[in-house]
Design an enzyme around this catalytic site. Structure first.
Site, mmCIF file in Angstrom:
data_model
loop_
_atom_site.group_PDB
_atom_site.id
_atom_site.type_symbol
_atom_site.label_atom_id
_atom_site.label_comp_id
_atom_site.label_asym_id
_atom_site.label_seq_id
_atom_site.Cartn_x
_atom_site.Cartn_y
_atom_site.Cartn_z
ATOM 1 N N ASN A 6 0.713 -0.965 -0.414
ATOM 2 C CA ASN A 6 -0.127 0.280 -0.494
ATOM 3 C C ASN A 6 0.682 1.426 0.449
ATOM 4 O O ASN A 6 2.424 1.407 0.522
ATOM 5 C CB ASN A 6 -0.930 -0.185 1.508
ATOM 6 C CG ASN A 6 -0.250 0.276 2.665
ATOM 7 O OD1 ASN A 6 0.165 -1.152 2.707
ATOM 8 N ND2 ASN A 6 -0.894 0.557 3.783
ATOM 9 N N GLU A 60 0.219 5.263 0.270
ATOM 10 C CA GLU A 60 -0.013 6.466 1.081
ATOM 11 C C GLU A 60 0.138 7.474 0.667
ATOM 12 O O GLU A 60 1.225 7.336 0.441
ATOM 13 C CB GLU A 60 -0.561 6.181 3.328
ATOM 14 C CG GLU A 60 -1.360 5.097 3.012
ATOM 15 C CD GLU A 60 -1.351 4.311 4.944
ATOM 16 O OE1 GLU A 60 -2.221 3.944 5.212
ATOM 17 O OE2 GLU A 60 -1.071 5.702 5.584
ATOM 18 N N CYS A 101 -3.833 1.060 -2.889
ATOM 19 C CA CYS A 101 -3.556 -0.446 -1.959
ATOM 20 C C CYS A 101 -2.715 -0.923 -2.473
ATOM 21 O O CYS A 101 -2.439 -1.254 -3.345
ATOM 22 C CB CYS A 101 -5.124 -1.294 -1.860
ATOM 23 S SG CYS A 101 -6.912 0.208 -0.873
ATOM 24 N N GLU A 140 -2.862 -4.635 -3.188
ATOM 25 C CA GLU A 140 -3.987 -5.241 -4.871
ATOM 26 C C GLU A 140 -3.420 -4.370 -5.931
ATOM 27 O O GLU A 140 -2.315 -4.814 -7.007
ATOM 28 C CB GLU A 140 -4.925 -5.426 -3.780
ATOM 29 C CG GLU A 140 -5.332 -6.723 -3.477
ATOM 30 C CD GLU A 140 -5.294 -5.868 -2.034
ATOM 31 O OE1 GLU A 140 -4.987 -4.447 -1.409
ATOM 32 O OE2 GLU A 140 -6.316 -6.415 -1.252
ATOM 33 N N CYS A 183 -10.596 -4.565 -0.154
ATOM 34 C CA CYS A 183 -11.446 -3.322 -0.472
ATOM 35 C C CYS A 183 -12.853 -4.071 -1.787
ATOM 36 O O CYS A 183 -12.312 -5.063 -2.323
ATOM 37 C CB CYS A 183 -11.116 -1.811 -0.210
ATOM 38 S SG CYS A 183 -10.341 -1.380 -1.308
ATOM 39 N N CYS A 222 -10.068 -2.849 -3.931
ATOM 40 C CA CYS A 222 -9.542 -4.698 -5.245
ATOM 41 C C CYS A 222 -10.121 -5.252 -5.626
ATOM 42 O O CYS A 222 -9.414 -6.133 -6.167
ATOM 43 C CB CYS A 222 -9.278 -4.348 -3.792
ATOM 44 S SG CYS A 222 -7.504 -3.259 -3.952
HETATM 45 ZN ZN ZN Z 1 -8.234 -1.960 -1.843
#
Ligand code: ZN
Length: 129
Positions: free
Chosen positions: A39, A41, A50, A52, A84, A87
């Protein structure tokens, strides 16, 4: 190296100074190639993405047209981390209904889902997937 080892290595490269929630992903393509992601940020929170997403981008750039056979998602905390909603859709784009998504944590707790369990009745413009 196993998918878990690859995901652990990827997780160590996460950029997560705001949440301190580090996620690593490793995926294997149908033809046996592996790709990783973590991930990323951002100070402008919605601009992060993310693990993925990183792994999918690596895959598509290095092996255009590759399809995903299995994915391992390594999170932290008590429960296992599932992708999520966004994703799930991104993974679905490069997966089949029977692609396996192994969701695990640092303790080794694991749940494995088929893609069509994580995203039933997926939106797909190409039903041949
Ligand atoms: Zn995600």
């Amino acid at each position: 190296m196993s998918l878990r080892q690859l995901a652990e290595s990827a997780r160590s490269k996460a950029h997560a100074p705001y949440s301190n929630f580090h996620v690593g992903v490793a995926l294997e393509t149908v033809d046996g190639q592996t790709f990783v992601g973590a991930n990323m940020e951002n100070a402008s929170y919605p601009e992060g993405w993310c693990a993925e997403t990183t792994a999918i981008a690596h895959m598509q750039m290095a092996a255009p047209g590759a399809r995903i056979k299995r994915v391992l998602v390594l999170g932290q905390g008590e429960g296992v981390l599932t992708p999520c909603g966004g994703c799930r859709q991104r993974l679905s784009e490069f997966s089949s209904a029977d692609t396996l998504v192994e969701c695990t944590n640092l303790k080794g707790d694991t749940r494995t889902f088929r893609m069509d369990e994580l995203l039933p009745a997926a939106f797909d413009l190409d039903p041949s997937h």
